[in-house]
Design an enzyme around this catalytic site. Structure first.
Site, PDB file in Angstrom:
ATOM      1  N   THR A  71      44.482  43.212  39.169  1.00  0.00           N
ATOM      2  CA  THR A  71      43.574  44.786  39.966  1.00  0.00           C
ATOM      3  C   THR A  71      44.153  45.675  40.231  1.00  0.00           C
ATOM      4  O   THR A  71      43.474  46.426  39.989  1.00  0.00           O
ATOM      5  CB  THR A  71      43.863  43.909  41.737  1.00  0.00           C
ATOM      6  N   ASN A 146      34.989  36.124  34.815  1.00  0.00           N
ATOM      7  CA  ASN A 146      35.741  34.919  35.281  1.00  0.00           C
ATOM      8  C   ASN A 146      35.087  34.121  36.059  1.00  0.00           C
ATOM      9  O   ASN A 146      35.835  32.776  35.858  1.00  0.00           O
ATOM     10  CB  ASN A 146      36.700  35.646  36.304  1.00  0.00           C
ATOM     11  N   GLN A 174      41.126  37.182  31.900  1.00  0.00           N
ATOM     12  CA  GLN A 174      40.466  35.890  31.630  1.00  0.00           C
ATOM     13  C   GLN A 174      40.888  35.643  29.988  1.00  0.00           C
ATOM     14  O   GLN A 174      40.708  34.289  30.161  1.00  0.00           O
ATOM     15  CB  GLN A 174      39.498  35.746  32.271  1.00  0.00           C
ATOM     16  N   SER A 194      46.816  40.253  33.662  1.00  0.00           N
ATOM     17  CA  SER A 194      47.289  39.471  34.593  1.00  0.00           C
ATOM     18  C   SER A 194      48.392  38.117  34.910  1.00  0.00           C
ATOM     19  O   SER A 194      47.660  37.149  33.703  1.00  0.00           O
ATOM     20  CB  SER A 194      46.700  39.326  35.610  1.00  0.00           C
ATOM     21  N   HIS A 196      49.288  35.782  36.145  1.00  0.00           N
ATOM     22  CA  HIS A 196      48.933  34.498  37.097  1.00  0.00           C
ATOM     23  C   HIS A 196      48.403  33.615  36.186  1.00  0.00           C
ATOM     24  O   HIS A 196      47.773  32.303  36.855  1.00  0.00           O
ATOM     25  CB  HIS A 196      49.219  34.303  38.833  1.00  0.00           C
ATOM     26  N   CYS A 319      38.661  35.387  43.600  1.00  0.00           N
ATOM     27  CA  CYS A 319      39.134  36.573  43.987  1.00  0.00           C
ATOM     28  C   CYS A 319      37.664  37.510  45.140  1.00  0.00           C
ATOM     29  O   CYS A 319      38.155  38.844  45.565  1.00  0.00           O
ATOM     30  CB  CYS A 319      39.317  37.755  42.698  1.00  0.00           C
TER      31      CYS A 319
HETATM   32  C1  LIG Z   1      38.077  39.485  35.231  1.00  0.00           C
HETATM   33  C2  LIG Z   1      39.687  39.594  36.030  1.00  0.00           C
HETATM   34  N1  LIG Z   1      39.932  40.688  36.709  1.00  0.00           N
HETATM   35  C3  LIG Z   1      40.968  40.727  37.429  1.00  0.00           C
HETATM   36  C4  LIG Z   1      41.587  39.644  38.424  1.00  0.00           C
HETATM   37  C5  LIG Z   1      43.029  40.314  39.104  1.00  0.00           C
HETATM   38  O1  LIG Z   1      43.741  39.778  38.912  1.00  0.00           O
HETATM   39  P1  LIG Z   1      45.295  39.707  39.829  1.00  0.00           P
HETATM   40  O2  LIG Z   1      44.329  38.547  40.581  1.00  0.00           O
HETATM   41  O3  LIG Z   1      45.668  39.916  39.171  1.00  0.00           O
HETATM   42  O4  LIG Z   1      45.086  41.231  40.619  1.00  0.00           O
HETATM   43  C6  LIG Z   1      40.946  38.876  37.934  1.00  0.00           C
HETATM   44  C7  LIG Z   1      41.502  37.637  39.191  1.00  0.00           C
HETATM   45  O5  LIG Z   1      41.335  36.669  39.118  1.00  0.00           O
HETATM   46  C8  LIG Z   1      39.921  38.281  37.786  1.00  0.00           C
HETATM   47  O6  LIG Z   1      39.262  36.777  37.054  1.00  0.00           O
END
Ligand SMILES: Cc1ncc(COP(=O)(O)O)c(C=O)c1O
Length: 380
Positions: A71, A146, A174, A194, A196, A319
């Site tokens: 994010t 996602n 993703q 990201s 996680h 999210c």
């Molecule tokens: C495509 C995509 N971008 C960004 C994010 C956000 O990542 P984070 O959870 O590390 O903030 C997600 C989270 O699901 C995602 O699927």
């Protein structure tokens, strides 16, 4: 035993990643900006992680800026690269962190252009040309969605956009760890990651950037991360992200093959159930993702039934879990709202088994049977 089938929401931390992190929580507590030995140990660990992350996406370590996650990387890419109010083009199926960042820019008198997708969730040349005609200074197109798992031809669109004078950002959150991601080959200037989503800890990610891009920091202060992102680094999390990136690189092929096999098993079983609709089933997708709907069964209701059977799936993007309603991705693909409300996402991980997939299908079948029986009762 829980059947965890929601790896696009988050992945369990790999034991090897946790082992790597623990010394940085227990013993090496120095501030990485400190010049004495404890500080130098922390600094060295961050730089090792930077190399590991850079290697995963074929970038130079100096191009990696650690953030608090995908994010923040997306916010930094969009808001940081558009220094003066101009024009930004984003695809209609972006993650909320890209869409909301673009919308914030729009409030500040920046023109916002939406790049439409077709019924498979793919950007077309016509849609891209239309968007570029507005003269955007920044184009943001995610590498893999996602929800649907659809993979965009980012290299092609980046080529077009760069020729038209735009910077290109891709949200590769993703895609990375599931398919090969090559920052240089994609031809983009900004790329978000990201930890996680690839068996690393939460709350850490990175923005990979072409250093020629003028990027305005969104977090200012002590000037850490080459001035792009101030704040004392989350050393243990960064170490974990680095280890997760290394494992993702070394184990990409076996993980891919494993999830492809399970995905095939799932698709094969779903194809035997007449009423199930699979979205974007005919185009290139992530090897672990299936987005489906059972008409007549609300996605949230199916998710609850799955939960009762100790199966974890998502009715959309985790999210976006604060929002109810139909998947915006499916609506952008022109899917009818009533069908979109029935959508459920299965995202497979490296430790899933045949039994996990079979358990999911078994609940789907039970629910369809219950639906049919209720319909019969209503008729009687
Ligand atoms: C495509 C995509 N971008 C960004 C994010 C956000 O990542 P984070 O959870 O590390 O903030 C997600 C989270 O699901 C995602 O699927």
């Amino acid at each position: 035993m829980t059947a965890y089938l929601d790896h696009n929401a988050s992945t369990p931390i790999d034991g090897r990643v946790l082992d790597e992190m623990l010394p940085y929580l227990r013993f090496h507590y120095g501030n990485p900006s400190s010049v004495y030995r404890q500080g130098r140990i922390a600094r060295q660990a961050i730089e090792t992680a930077r190399q590991q992350v850079a290697l995963l996406v074929n970038a130079h370590p100096s191009q990696v800026v650690f953030t608090s996650g995908g994010t923040e990387a997306n916010n930094l890419a969009l808001k940081g690269s558009v220094v003066a109010p101009k024009c930004v083009a984003v695809s209609a199926v972006e993650h909320a962190s890209v869409l909301a960042s673009a919308q914030q820019l729009a409030i500040e008198a920046c023109q916002l252009v939406r790049i439409e997708v077709d019924e498979d969730g793919l950007i077309t040349e016509a849609a891209m040309s239309r968007a570029l005609a507005s003269g955007p200074k920044l184009v943001s197109i995610m590498l893999a969605n996602n929800e649907t798992g659809v993979i965009q031809d980012v290299a092609r669109w980046a080529d077009m956009a760069v020729s038209a004078g735009a910077l290109v950002h891709t949200d590769a959150v993703q895609a990375v760890g599931k398919v090969e991601v090559d920052f240089s080959a994609l031809g983009v200037q900004l790329l978000s990651l990201s930890s996680h989503k690839l068996y690393g800890p939460k709350g850490v990610g990175a923005l990979v950037l072409d250093k020629r891009v003028e990027l305005a920091a969104q977090m200012v202060g002590g000037g850490q991360e080459q001035g792009y992102r101030s704040g004392t680094e989350n050393v243990a999390a960064i170490v974990g992200f680095g280890k997760a990136a290394e494992l993702a690189r070394l184990e990409l092929q076996p993980r891919r093959l494993h999830t492809i096999n399970l995905r095939q098993r799932l698709l094969q079983q779903l194809s035997q159930i007449e009423t199930v609709a699979v979205f974007a089933g005919q185009v290139e997708c992530l090897p672990n993702t299936v987005f489906l709907a059972v008409p007549g069964i609300d996605g949230e209701a199916l998710l609850m039934e799955m939960d009762r059977a100790d199966i974890a799936v998502s009715s959309g993007s985790a999210c976006d879990s604060q929002k109810s309603g139909a998947s915006q991705t499916l609506l952008a693909m022109g899917v009818d709202e009533s069908l979109a409300r029935c959508a459920v996402r299965v995202s497979i991980g490296k430790d899933n088994t045949d039994q996990d997939v079979d358990a999911f299908v078994s609940v789907v079948k039970q629910q369809i049977k219950a639906l049919q029986e209720n319909a019969m009762l209503a008729w009687a």
